[in-house]
Design a protein around this motif. Structure first.
Motif, PDB file in Angstrom:
ATOM      1  N   ALA A   3      11.347   8.123   9.651  1.00  0.00           N
ATOM      2  CA  ALA A   3      10.377   7.924  10.769  1.00  0.00           C
ATOM      3  C   ALA A   3       8.772   8.090  10.137  1.00  0.00           C
ATOM      4  O   ALA A   3       8.059   7.630  10.604  1.00  0.00           O
ATOM      5  N   GLN A   4       8.757   9.006   9.389  1.00  0.00           N
ATOM      6  CA  GLN A   4       7.439   9.229   8.686  1.00  0.00           C
ATOM      7  C   GLN A   4       6.948   7.989   8.006  1.00  0.00           C
ATOM      8  O   GLN A   4       5.747   7.686   7.977  1.00  0.00           O
ATOM      9  N   VAL A   5       7.898   7.413   7.287  1.00  0.00           N
ATOM     10  CA  VAL A   5       7.431   6.209   6.799  1.00  0.00           C
ATOM     11  C   VAL A   5       7.036   5.077   7.333  1.00  0.00           C
ATOM     12  O   VAL A   5       6.066   4.132   7.190  1.00  0.00           O
ATOM     13  N   ARG A   6       7.733   4.842   8.626  1.00  0.00           N
ATOM     14  CA  ARG A   6       7.186   3.955   9.462  1.00  0.00           C
ATOM     15  C   ARG A   6       5.842   4.199   9.970  1.00  0.00           C
ATOM     16  O   ARG A   6       5.156   3.307  10.333  1.00  0.00           O
ATOM     17  N   ALA A   7       5.604   5.474  10.412  1.00  0.00           N
ATOM     18  CA  ALA A   7       4.262   6.019  10.809  1.00  0.00           C
ATOM     19  C   ALA A   7       3.391   5.520   9.894  1.00  0.00           C
ATOM     20  O   ALA A   7       2.078   5.184  10.066  1.00  0.00           O
ATOM     21  N   ASP A  50       0.804  -1.020  -0.004  1.00  0.00           N
ATOM     22  CA  ASP A  50       0.011   0.058   0.119  1.00  0.00           C
ATOM     23  C   ASP A  50       0.962   1.165   0.087  1.00  0.00           C
ATOM     24  O   ASP A  50       0.402   2.294  -0.132  1.00  0.00           O
ATOM     25  N   LEU A  51       2.263   1.083   0.275  1.00  0.00           N
ATOM     26  CA  LEU A  51       2.855   2.433   0.224  1.00  0.00           C
ATOM     27  C   LEU A  51       3.512   2.769  -1.144  1.00  0.00           C
ATOM     28  O   LEU A  51       3.446   1.908  -2.098  1.00  0.00           O
ATOM     29  N   PHE A  97       3.456   3.133   7.234  1.00  0.00           N
ATOM     30  CA  PHE A  97       3.350   1.702   7.127  1.00  0.00           C
ATOM     31  C   PHE A  97       2.343   1.472   8.333  1.00  0.00           C
ATOM     32  O   PHE A  97       1.632   0.371   8.076  1.00  0.00           O
ATOM     33  N   ARG A  98       2.691   2.026   9.663  1.00  0.00           N
ATOM     34  CA  ARG A  98       1.791   1.371  10.617  1.00  0.00           C
ATOM     35  C   ARG A  98       0.435   1.853  10.310  1.00  0.00           C
ATOM     36  O   ARG A  98      -0.624   0.968  10.745  1.00  0.00           O
ATOM     37  N   ASP A  99       0.179   2.861   9.887  1.00  0.00           N
ATOM     38  CA  ASP A  99      -1.320   3.197   9.278  1.00  0.00           C
ATOM     39  C   ASP A  99      -1.758   2.340   8.395  1.00  0.00           C
ATOM     40  O   ASP A  99      -3.138   1.879   8.559  1.00  0.00           O
ATOM     41  N   ARG A 100      -1.004   2.109   7.472  1.00  0.00           N
ATOM     42  CA  ARG A 100      -1.674   0.896   6.196  1.00  0.00           C
ATOM     43  C   ARG A 100      -1.794  -0.302   7.157  1.00  0.00           C
ATOM     44  O   ARG A 100      -2.806  -1.008   6.834  1.00  0.00           O
ATOM     45  N   ALA A 152      10.792   1.166  -0.579  1.00  0.00           N
ATOM     46  CA  ALA A 152      12.089   0.877  -0.683  1.00  0.00           C
ATOM     47  C   ALA A 152      12.994   1.574   0.470  1.00  0.00           C
ATOM     48  O   ALA A 152      13.712   0.796   0.909  1.00  0.00           O
ATOM     49  N   LEU A 153      12.592   2.680   0.829  1.00  0.00           N
ATOM     50  CA  LEU A 153      13.424   3.296   2.040  1.00  0.00           C
ATOM     51  C   LEU A 153      13.303   2.460   3.288  1.00  0.00           C
ATOM     52  O   LEU A 153      13.959   2.118   4.097  1.00  0.00           O
TER      53      LEU A 153
END
Length: 505
Positions: free
Chosen positions: A164-168, A126-127, A170-173, A133-134
């Protein structure tokens, strides 16, 4: 040995260079021998490239979105190819535990109904491809953030905040995917509590939720993806996306990252990403200043001892100081274990990813696996480049600085073979190239990609392919190969030349 996939263009060649060691590492986990691992990796790489093309994405088609980032896409292609082997009667070449897994309900989850697939797999899909990739390169491949930034074209100063933004994100997805999943009433009753508990790194898990997570695979997978603190995210990604052998693969990549950094290499050097040429120039300038001071001291000493002059001694002093400036071969490295301290990768990227070898240990770490960086050992003293100083007199024995530098990387080795890569940095523009070197323990090159190979005794010659023969000034190129050795010693080669001119290494 089976043939390796042949890249069709420069983009595929770059893809192969960055991803082959990861594909081969997982393929080795899935098979029962080195030859089977190479064959499985080759078939999977071709399948992954085909899937990327059909999706209309990646470096072959431009910046469009990909179903998965390139490395997890290729790793799932390994799993798919292994399943095809199993059902085509070639399962005896696979790991027995993998065969059991392929014939179980666990494997069916990865290609069954989308809402039944692992939460991590759905969240990563979903990303956007760049975000995915990051996340994968930083969490699973364990690449240092400066290296990830260079590979993805990000600002090194901002990559940490972006991660940090991508981790958050990913968590939301994953949270939304978990809520969308058909689940039992008990799981539904714990969904909000699970979200709240995993948001706080200091929150304690209630006893009833803890018991539920111990018995419910689906909720346990969701908890691993939702809990960003605690270091469980890499395992959640590897297990959820790859499936069988995910944790063993993760361990290999962790150990590969340690080998890439090398013992004693300062992190500041890795972050700076200074090319080898820049480091060499800085060293020459520093040594030049020192030599100038030595020369002045010798001249003053000669004048004080010879009141009537002494030009002959002054000239001799000048010759000695010139030799001191250039003769700075640096430390010799004769074993696997990374680049010498203070030497950066010639291309500004780390060497192909690697893992140390643990003999006799199939899981999680047997050969071939990742990359153990090795610099050519017993470097010869600098020699005069062909044609250099041709107009000088009898005192012009000063060797000219090498116009090329070579890094030899031992990607992995197993009892009867090994994989290696050679990276060459040149200060001059090339319209073709030919790299040669000599082995000392009877090694034989069996296959090569990104170049054609010829071997005469211990001397190996690699000649450019049509798609990578042009190299810009201060540019670099890389090619890889497979070889055999006698399982007693496999030291790095020496005597590297580029188009007949000696290179430093």
């Amino acid at each position: 040995m089976p043939d390796l996939p042949t890249p069709q263009d420069a983009a595929e060649a770059a893809l192969f260079t960055e991803s082959w060691d990861a594909v081969l590492s997982y393929a080795d986990l899935c098979t029962s021998g080195a030859a089977s691992a190479t064959e499985l990796a080759g078939e999977a790489f071709a399948l992954g490239i085909q899937e990327a093309r059909s999706a209309g994405s990646g470096p072959m088609r431009g910046p469009a979105r990909r179903v998965l980032p390139v490395i997890p896409l290729l790793l799932t292609a390994v799993r798919t190819t292994a399943a095809a082997w199993e059902f085509a009667g070639r399962g005896h070449r696979l790991d027995p535990d993998l065969r059991l897994w392929l014939n179980s309900e666990k494997a069916a989850r990865y290609h069954g109904m989308p809402l039944q697939r692992p939460i991590a797999l759905r969240g990563l899909r979903d990303l956007q491809e760049a975000d995915a990739a990051l996340l994968w390169l930083a969490e699973v491949e364990a690449l240092p953030l400066p290296v990830v930034a260079r590979r993805l074209g990000l600002d090194p100063a901002l990559v940490s905040s972006e991660l940090a933004q991508v981790r958050a994100l990913f968590r939301d997805r994953c949270h939304r995917s978990h809520l969308d999943t058909p689940m039992a009433a008990e799981c539904r009753s714990y969904a909000r509590l699970l979200d709240a508990v995993t948001r706080s790194p200091t929150a304690d898990t209630p006893e009833d939720l803890s018991r539920h997570l111990a018995t419910c695979v689906q909720c346990a997978e969701a908890a691993a993806c939702l809990r960003l603190a605690g270091g469980g995210l890499p395992a959640a990604l590897a297990g959820g996306v790859i499936g069988w052998g995910g944790l063993a693969y993760l361990e290999r990549r962790r150990r590969a990252a340690e080998v890439r950094l090398g013992a004693g290499r300062p992190m500041a050097e890795l972050e700076a990403g200074e090319p080898k040429e820049g480091a060499s120039k800085a060293r020459l300038v520093r040594n030049g200043l020192l030599a100038a001071a030595v020369l002045l001291s010798l001249v003053a000493l000669g004048v004080s001892m010879m009141p009537m002059g002494g030009s002959g001694h002054d000239n001799a002093a000048g010759d000695d100081s010139d030799r001191q400036v250039v003769a700075d071969p640096g430390p010799n490295i004769s074993s696997i274990g990374g680049h010498p301290s203070g030497t950066a990768s010639p291309s500004g990227r780390p060497a192909t990813s690697g893992t140390a070898t643990a003999p006799g240990d199939k899981n999680p770490d047997t050969e071939p696996q990742g990359t153990a960086s090795a610099t050519a050992s017993n470097s010869p003293a600098p020699t005069r480049s062909p044609g250099a100083g041709s107009g000088g007199g009898s005192g012009s024995d000063t060797p000219a600085p090498a116009s090329c530098e070579v890094t030899y990387d031992l990607v992995g080795q197993w009892p009867d073979g090994f994989q290696a890569a050679v990276t060459v940095t040149t200060t001059e523009a090339l319209d073709t190239w030919r790299v040669a070197w000599s082995y000392r323990e009877g090694q034989q090159v069996t296959q090569m990609w990104d170049a054609s190979v010829a071997q005469d005794g211990s001397r190996v010659t690699a000649t450019a392919a049509d798609y990578n023969k042009n190299v810009a000034a201060d540019g670099s190129f890389t090619f890889g190969f497979l070889g055999t050795w006698d399982n007693s010693k496999n030291s790095a080669p020496s005597g590297f030349t580029l188009n007949g001119t000696a290179c430093s290494n």
